[in-house]
Design a protein around this motif. Sequence first.
Motif, mmCIF file in Angstrom:
data_model
loop_
_atom_site.group_PDB
_atom_site.id
_atom_site.type_symbol
_atom_site.label_atom_id
_atom_site.label_comp_id
_atom_site.label_asym_id
_atom_site.label_seq_id
_atom_site.Cartn_x
_atom_site.Cartn_y
_atom_site.Cartn_z
ATOM 1 N N ASP A 113 14.697 -11.839 75.251
ATOM 2 C CA ASP A 113 15.532 -10.804 74.714
ATOM 3 C C ASP A 113 14.758 -9.959 73.722
ATOM 4 O OD1 ASP A 113 18.227 -9.947 74.792
ATOM 5 O OD2 ASP A 113 18.131 -10.228 72.640
ATOM 6 N N TYR A 227 11.902 0.557 82.895
ATOM 7 C CA TYR A 227 12.032 -0.438 81.852
ATOM 8 C C TYR A 227 11.317 -1.693 82.325
ATOM 9 C CZ TYR A 227 15.683 -1.011 85.168
ATOM 10 O OH TYR A 227 16.349 -1.108 86.335
ATOM 11 N N ARG A 243 24.157 -13.264 78.717
ATOM 12 C CA ARG A 243 25.017 -12.094 78.757
ATOM 13 C C ARG A 243 26.240 -12.334 79.632
ATOM 14 N NH1 ARG A 243 20.222 -11.300 77.372
ATOM 15 N NH2 ARG A 243 19.585 -9.531 76.071
ATOM 16 N N TYR A 509 27.217 -3.087 80.846
ATOM 17 C CA TYR A 509 26.282 -3.297 79.741
ATOM 18 C C TYR A 509 24.814 -3.150 80.163
ATOM 19 C CZ TYR A 509 26.470 -8.241 81.315
ATOM 20 O OH TYR A 509 26.444 -9.407 82.043
ATOM 21 N N GLY A 514 24.016 6.077 83.256
ATOM 22 C CA GLY A 514 25.436 6.311 82.964
ATOM 23 C C GLY A 514 26.336 6.503 84.168
ATOM 24 N N GLN A 532 20.180 0.056 75.958
ATOM 25 C CA GLN A 532 19.263 -0.052 74.824
ATOM 26 C C GLN A 532 18.312 1.140 74.727
ATOM 27 O OE1 GLN A 532 16.570 -3.300 75.328
ATOM 28 N NE2 GLN A 532 15.949 -2.640 77.361
HETATM 29 C C1 LIG Z 1 18.918 -0.597 86.873
HETATM 30 S S1 LIG Z 1 19.186 0.094 85.329
HETATM 31 C C2 LIG Z 1 20.853 0.536 85.502
HETATM 32 C C3 LIG Z 1 20.988 1.793 86.288
HETATM 33 C C4 LIG Z 1 22.422 2.270 86.393
HETATM 34 N N1 LIG Z 1 23.192 1.470 87.298
HETATM 35 C C5 LIG Z 1 22.452 3.713 86.848
HETATM 36 O O1 LIG Z 1 23.028 4.017 87.886
HETATM 37 O O2 LIG Z 1 21.880 4.545 86.136
HETATM 38 C C6 LIG Z 1 19.242 -1.243 84.192
HETATM 39 C C7 LIG Z 1 19.359 -0.810 82.745
HETATM 40 O O3 LIG Z 1 19.535 -1.961 81.928
HETATM 41 C C8 LIG Z 1 18.952 -1.668 80.681
HETATM 42 N N2 LIG Z 1 18.707 -2.906 79.928
HETATM 43 C C9 LIG Z 1 17.848 -3.906 80.238
HETATM 44 N N3 LIG Z 1 17.858 -4.843 79.275
HETATM 45 C C10 LIG Z 1 18.750 -4.445 78.338
HETATM 46 C C11 LIG Z 1 19.193 -4.987 77.093
HETATM 47 N N4 LIG Z 1 18.734 -6.137 76.628
HETATM 48 N N5 LIG Z 1 20.122 -4.298 76.395
HETATM 49 C C12 LIG Z 1 20.618 -3.119 76.852
HETATM 50 N N6 LIG Z 1 20.209 -2.547 78.014
HETATM 51 C C13 LIG Z 1 19.303 -3.206 78.757
HETATM 52 C C14 LIG Z 1 17.652 -0.965 81.053
HETATM 53 O O4 LIG Z 1 17.150 -0.239 79.949
HETATM 54 C C15 LIG Z 1 18.109 -0.095 82.209
HETATM 55 O O5 LIG Z 1 18.450 1.187 81.773
#
Ligand SMILES: C[S@@+](CC[C@H](N)C(=O)[O-])C[C@H]1O[C@@H](n2cnc3c(N)ncnc32)[C@H](O)[C@@H]1O
Length: 674
Positions: A113, A227, A243, A509, A514, A532
Amino acid sequence: MKLYETLLNQLKKEPNWVTDDGELKKWVVIDRARNYDPDLIKLLLANPKLKETFFVDVEGTLIFKQEQFITFMEMKNYLNDSYTQYKNKVGLTIGGKYLKQRNEVALVWPFKDCILEGGQSREEQKREEIFFNEILAQDEITQLLEPKVLTNAKVFDKDGEHAFTSFNRDAELNKKRGLPEDTITDDLIIKGNNLLALHSLKKEFAGKVKLIYIDPPYNTGSDSFRYNDSFNQSSWLTFMRNRLKEAHSLLSKNGAIFVSINHIEIGYLSLLLDEIFGQENKLPIITLKAGTTASYRSINDCPVNVTEYVLAYSKTSNFRPNAVYRESSYSEDYSHYIINKEESPDKWQLQSLTEIIHKKYGCENWREFKKKIGANWKKKRFEEMEAYAIENKDSVVSLNTLQKPSKKIQEVIDNSKATRNKVFEVEREDADNIYCYNGRTLAFFSSKFRDIDGEQLPSEILTNLWSDISFLGIGPEGGVTLENGKKPEYLIKTILELITSPNDIVLDYHLGSGTTAAVCHKTGRQYIGVEQLNYGDNDSTIRLINVINGEQSGISDYEDVKWKGGGSFTYLELKKYNQIFIEQIEEAKDTDTLLVIWEQMKAKSFLNYNVDIKKQEEHIEDFKALSLKEQKQHLCELLDKNQLYVNLSSLNDKDFECTDEEKQVTQDFYQIKD
Ligand SMILES: C[S@@+](CC[C@H](N)C(=O)[O-])C[C@H]1O[C@@H](n2cnc3c(N)ncnc32)[C@H](O)[C@@H]1O
């Protein structure tokens, strides 16, 4: 050659365990050792010296001395490097042992994390795990997971950005949706680590969320994601598990969770979800056609992987999803037309659709039709029948065999078999009447028509194969981009239709660009999105501002959406404390900058309880002699990870300097009275 050199040389033969700078990724190796990784064991056995040291022969069976190997990796191999020597001098150990070696320190979730958390505050920070993969003890975790202070609250609507005044808690709406009257009714976007955000959301939203959809990092190891999703297996699962457990407590009794995943992790994730949500609550796995053969590169790709999956679970087993229909094509089973539908059923006369079409072209039978139309005669006839059936859907029927009819209906069916070409009607009070004809029953084509995305179309009930959702061309949806990870708005629309009604609360989450929030906004669901990263021009907030201004991509143009713009959302952040220093350390380009940060840390940060500032100062020259990476690692290790974000319990603690605005939004959110 010394043993550790032999070991180093041997382990470096595996390129995946070596960093770009040629250093051994020792924690990767240790993790492999913990899992009795066959590749690691083979490599060790291939060297006689290593075989002799790390294996014991019991009656012909070699046993891996796992603990000894791990201890050696943790100590021996690295004791000689300058960084470890430095750490010894400044005394960053407890009882002469590093934190990682002390039994009472639990190997728990913050391990990864913190990497994500500390290493990924901005989009461009796509990089190797360099440091800050620390392990926290249980009591530290309890503090870390306390609800957090909220900051930087603002509200966006069609007039732009506004200062936050207060949360809306629409009692009427809450009554209607069966939630406590004081539940927040605003749409929320929360920037910050999702584990901490989930813990912060609990007090307000536990048991109230109808749908959770997440699209987490797939643990692909691919760097095409913006990411860091190259966790190793166990840490990825730990990351997910912590989570998902919180997600479970946020779901309402009649709620459900949907999780996107690929073929590699689906097995592991299924087991994890079974454990948390219960196998009895598992809904059918949804298969998506997410790619095309355009992704085919070489013969070795065969079969080309074009699918992705969505794992779905309800919170309880008496869960009822909504009935959702999708467009189906016309089937030639709808083969007859009732010529005189206006008359009573016993006078109805049926004519076959093929005959009607043949006649339309002046033909007596299919042979003449074939001769007239040519090679494509079957296709042509199908199209004509389809058009005719759609136009006359109330009079076009199929002839079916009824499964398990009641005794009464069976008698009528038998009568119709004996008296041919006459329709027999069975009147029913609690269901539609049944019409029997030549031993079969009639089904009207019109009964297949349903509202699909706002249009009346021939339909079939939604299955778990969703091949009609196109992933092609979704790049510009919402006016923001997200390389590779973005999901189509239509996917989210389908899930929303299946699980929710307008005004239900939806949580994502892993919000990314978005998509979930945008679709909820356009379809009138209340959303909470957590992310994040700040994606700058491609951030979810920018997408939602576009949505408020009436952007027309994605699902905007569907008949049942006809999006015109409007609405608002509230943006919030979890208030950072030590996290700010971590981000500064990551950004630093040289030692001088790090030394300035160290001065600020001494004055303002919360340092680990075992840090002796005097000793750090005494050995500052040794610190300077370390590599920049080691210096960064060291400074991060000094910081108390409990204090990455400001705990709610510290809201009025002067040390954290919470502003009046922060106090206001935080007290309002958690409903704390002065
Ligand atoms: C595959 S993307 C999601 C894409 C989304 N479904 C879309 O259509 O735009 C996964 C997201 O999870 C976020 N993420 C990963 N670990 C996280 C954390 N510990 N806290 C918050 N966000 C996190 C990443 O930054 C990334 O933007």
